[in-house]
Design a protein around this motif. Structure first.
Motif, PDB file in Angstrom:
ATOM      1  N   UNK A  26       0.615 -14.168  -3.305  1.00  0.00           N
ATOM      2  CA  UNK A  26      -0.474 -13.944  -2.363  1.00  0.00           C
ATOM      3  C   UNK A  26      -0.187 -14.296  -0.906  1.00  0.00           C
ATOM      4  N   UNK A  27       0.737 -15.196  -0.640  1.00  0.00           N
ATOM      5  CA  UNK A  27       0.953 -15.618   0.746  1.00  0.00           C
ATOM      6  C   UNK A  27       1.300 -14.471   1.691  1.00  0.00           C
ATOM      7  N   UNK A  28       2.226 -13.585   1.334  1.00  0.00           N
ATOM      8  CA  UNK A  28       2.499 -12.482   2.257  1.00  0.00           C
ATOM      9  C   UNK A  28       1.285 -11.580   2.468  1.00  0.00           C
ATOM     10  N   UNK A  29       0.477 -11.417   1.427  1.00  0.00           N
ATOM     11  CA  UNK A  29      -0.707 -10.567   1.540  1.00  0.00           C
ATOM     12  C   UNK A  29      -1.760 -11.237   2.418  1.00  0.00           C
ATOM     13  N   UNK A  30      -1.906 -12.545   2.283  1.00  0.00           N
ATOM     14  CA  UNK A  30      -2.831 -13.299   3.136  1.00  0.00           C
ATOM     15  C   UNK A  30      -2.413 -13.158   4.596  1.00  0.00           C
ATOM     16  N   UNK A  31      -1.136 -13.337   4.853  1.00  0.00           N
ATOM     17  CA  UNK A  31      -0.637 -13.213   6.227  1.00  0.00           C
ATOM     18  C   UNK A  31      -0.846 -11.798   6.759  1.00  0.00           C
ATOM     19  N   UNK A  32      -0.594 -10.805   5.927  1.00  0.00           N
ATOM     20  CA  UNK A  32      -0.805  -9.414   6.328  1.00  0.00           C
ATOM     21  C   UNK A  32      -2.282  -9.166   6.634  1.00  0.00           C
ATOM     22  N   UNK A  33      -3.165  -9.665   5.783  1.00  0.00           N
ATOM     23  CA  UNK A  33      -4.600  -9.512   5.982  1.00  0.00           C
ATOM     24  C   UNK A  33      -5.024 -10.119   7.317  1.00  0.00           C
ATOM     25  N   UNK A  34      -4.538 -11.316   7.605  1.00  0.00           N
ATOM     26  CA  UNK A  34      -4.893 -11.966   8.861  1.00  0.00           C
ATOM     27  C   UNK A  34      -4.294 -11.228  10.054  1.00  0.00           C
ATOM     28  N   UNK A  99       8.068  -5.769  10.069  1.00  0.00           N
ATOM     29  CA  UNK A  99       9.294  -4.996   9.822  1.00  0.00           C
ATOM     30  C   UNK A  99       9.406  -4.622   8.349  1.00  0.00           C
ATOM     31  N   UNK A 100       9.001  -5.523   7.448  1.00  0.00           N
ATOM     32  CA  UNK A 100       8.988  -5.200   6.017  1.00  0.00           C
ATOM     33  C   UNK A 100       8.029  -4.043   5.751  1.00  0.00           C
ATOM     34  N   UNK A 101       6.887  -4.060   6.426  1.00  0.00           N
ATOM     35  CA  UNK A 101       5.909  -2.992   6.275  1.00  0.00           C
ATOM     36  C   UNK A 101       6.491  -1.662   6.764  1.00  0.00           C
ATOM     37  N   UNK A 102       7.138  -1.688   7.913  1.00  0.00           N
ATOM     38  CA  UNK A 102       7.770  -0.475   8.442  1.00  0.00           C
ATOM     39  C   UNK A 102       8.804   0.069   7.460  1.00  0.00           C
ATOM     40  N   UNK A 103       9.625  -0.825   6.922  1.00  0.00           N
ATOM     41  CA  UNK A 103      10.645  -0.404   5.962  1.00  0.00           C
ATOM     42  C   UNK A 103       9.991   0.246   4.751  1.00  0.00           C
TER      43      UNK A 103
END
Length: 112
Positions: A26-34, A99-103
């Motif tokens: 969940x941590x990456x998703x929480x960071x993405x959400x914020x 950058x992960x999202x772009x990839x």
């Protein structure tokens, strides 16, 4: 100069440190959400993550706060209001996650 894997220690790398901050489901998703919607309240975050238990979300938020990636804003009112947002340090990490999202957008085989 060739590097020697025999004397290398993955735990001493910046990569390992970064992964330790964002590891878990969940941590990456929480960071993405914020990154996309800050500030976000606890219940908004829970709905965004779908099937996360309150205890799990609370634990992840506390760990991200301890690592100085997010800040918890508590408002003294009834009913209690708490919002989460990224710290300056969290914003700097989001650049990496972006950058992960772009990839992912460039390399996924099926569109959403």
């Amino acid at each position: 100069m060739k590097k020697n894997i025999e004397t290398a220690n993955f735990e001493d790398t910046g990569y390992c440190y970064t992964l330790s901050l964002i590891s878990g489901k969940y941590k990456p998703i929480i960071l993405y959400c914020l990154m996309e919607y800050e500030p976000v309240r606890f219940n908004q975050m829970r709905r965004y993550l779908k099937n996360v238990a309150d205890k799990t979300l609370s634990q992840n938020l506390k760990e991200l706060e301890t690592d100085n990636l997010i800040i918890r804003h508590e408002y003294p009112q009834i009913p209690p209001k708490v919002e989460y947002s990224l710290t300056e340090r969290g914003h700097s990490l989001v650049l990496v996650l972006d950058k992960l999202c772009e990839w992912g957008n460039e390399n996924r085989t099926t569109p959403f």
